[in-house]
Scaffold this motif. Structure first.
Motif, PDB file in Angstrom:
ATOM      1  N   GLY A  14       0.778  -1.362  -0.237  1.00  0.00           N
ATOM      2  CA  GLY A  14      -0.089   0.122   0.229  1.00  0.00           C
ATOM      3  C   GLY A  14       0.651   1.344   0.137  1.00  0.00           C
ATOM      4  N   HIS A  15      -0.042   2.284   0.206  1.00  0.00           N
ATOM      5  CA  HIS A  15       0.617   3.821   0.130  1.00  0.00           C
ATOM      6  C   HIS A  15       1.354   4.078   1.362  1.00  0.00           C
ATOM      7  CE1 HIS A  15      -1.117   4.304  -3.791  1.00  0.00           C
ATOM      8  NE2 HIS A  15      -2.250   4.093  -3.052  1.00  0.00           N
ATOM      9  N   PHE A  16       2.457   4.931   1.493  1.00  0.00           N
ATOM     10  CA  PHE A  16       2.939   5.566   2.547  1.00  0.00           C
ATOM     11  C   PHE A  16       3.800   4.719   3.391  1.00  0.00           C
ATOM     12  CE2 PHE A  16      -0.677   8.200   1.151  1.00  0.00           C
ATOM     13  CZ  PHE A  16      -0.003   9.141   0.481  1.00  0.00           C
ATOM     14  N   ASN A  17       4.205   3.403   2.997  1.00  0.00           N
ATOM     15  CA  ASN A  17       5.049   2.765   3.811  1.00  0.00           C
ATOM     16  C   ASN A  17       6.464   3.043   3.867  1.00  0.00           C
ATOM     17  OD1 ASN A  17       3.241   0.444   4.757  1.00  0.00           O
ATOM     18  ND2 ASN A  17       2.909   0.130   2.558  1.00  0.00           N
ATOM     19  N   GLY A  34      -0.426  -3.476   4.192  1.00  0.00           N
ATOM     20  CA  GLY A  34      -1.421  -1.930   3.923  1.00  0.00           C
ATOM     21  C   GLY A  34      -0.605  -0.766   4.039  1.00  0.00           C
ATOM     22  N   ASN A  35      -1.259   0.166   4.449  1.00  0.00           N
ATOM     23  CA  ASN A  35      -0.655   1.674   4.437  1.00  0.00           C
ATOM     24  C   ASN A  35      -0.119   2.028   5.615  1.00  0.00           C
ATOM     25  OD1 ASN A  35      -1.948   1.758   1.736  1.00  0.00           O
ATOM     26  ND2 ASN A  35      -3.790   2.455   2.728  1.00  0.00           N
ATOM     27  N   ARG A  36       0.783   2.846   5.629  1.00  0.00           N
ATOM     28  CA  ARG A  36       1.557   3.497   6.677  1.00  0.00           C
ATOM     29  C   ARG A  36       2.190   2.773   7.562  1.00  0.00           C
ATOM     30  NH1 ARG A  36      -0.110   9.007   6.432  1.00  0.00           N
ATOM     31  NH2 ARG A  36      -1.892   9.380   5.351  1.00  0.00           N
ATOM     32  N   GLY A  70      -2.458  -1.638   8.637  1.00  0.00           N
ATOM     33  CA  GLY A  70      -1.802  -0.491   8.550  1.00  0.00           C
ATOM     34  C   GLY A  70      -1.375  -0.158   9.997  1.00  0.00           C
TER      35      GLY A  70
END
Length: 175
Positions: A14-17, A34-36, A70
C-alpha cells in the motif's frame, strides 16, 4: 533500500510505507502490506551494534494470502516471518527482533515467527525470539515474549499466556 525483493503474483504494498535496509522482502502469492507501516533494519556493514552477530538476516517474509494491515512497526534486524493466511490486524503493533542482553551489555537478536492461519490484534508487542503457533490468535494489547507451542490457542495478556483452546473447525482456520 531493499537488497532482495520478491513479490508474488497478486501481492500488494500500500501507500506511505517506509521499508528500508532489509536484506530480504518477500511477499508470496496474494500477500499484502497495508498503508503507513514502518519496516526497518540496520544496514549490513555499517552498524557496530550487530557486528558480532553471526547469520543475521534482516528480512520480512509474508506467506501466501497473509497480510499486515496499517500503521504497524517492524524492527527486522533479524528475520520476521508471517505464515500463510495470517493477519497482523488492527493497528499500532510493534515487532522487535533486537534488544539489550543484560548479562553481556550488548545488543542481541532473534527471529520472530507468526505461524499460519494466525491473527494478532491491535497494539500487540512481539519481541525477539517469540513465536505464535499455527492456528492461533494473539489478543489486542498482548505482549508475546517467548515461543508458544499450543496450536489453536488464544493467547492474551502481558506477558501473553494461553487463555483457552479455540475450535479447530472455526471458519477462520478453514480458509
Amino acid at each position: 533500500h531493499v537488497k532482495n525483493a520478491h513479490l508474488g503474483e497478486n501481492s500488494n504494498i500500500g501507500h506511505f510505507n517506509v521499508i528500508r535496509h532489509l536484506h530480504l522482502l518477500e511477499l508470496n502469492e496474494s500477500a499484502s502490506i497495508g498503508n503507513r507501516n514502518y519496516i526497518t533494519a540496520a544496514p549490513f556493514g555499517s552498524d557496530k551494534r550487530f557486528c558480532e552477530t553471526e547469520g543475521r538476516n534482516p528480512g520480512l517474509i509474508i506467506g501466501k494470502h497473509a497480510s499486515i494491515t496499517g500503521r504497524h512497526f517492524f524492527d527486522c534486524n533479524d528475520l520476521v516471518s508471517i505464515g500463510d493466511f495470517s493477519v497482523i490486524a488492527g493497528r499500532e503493533s510493534c515487532f522487535y527482533t533486537h534488544g539489550i542482553d543484560i548479562s553481556s551489555n550488548r545488543q542481541s537478536l532473534a527471529k520472530i515467527a507468526i505461524g499460519k492461519y494466525c491473527m494478532t490484534g491491535a497494539r500487540c508487542m512481539v519481541v525477539k525470539g517469540a513465536s505464535l503457533p499455527d492456528y492461533s490468535v494473539l489478543s489486542a494489547q498482548s505482549v508475546l515474549h517467548k515461543n508458544m507451542d499450543e496450536p489453536y490457542g488464544l493467547y492474551s495478556g502481558n506477558p501473553a499466556k494461553l487463555v483457552k483452546l479455540l475450535d479447530a473447525d472455526a471458519a477462520y482456520f478453514q480458509r
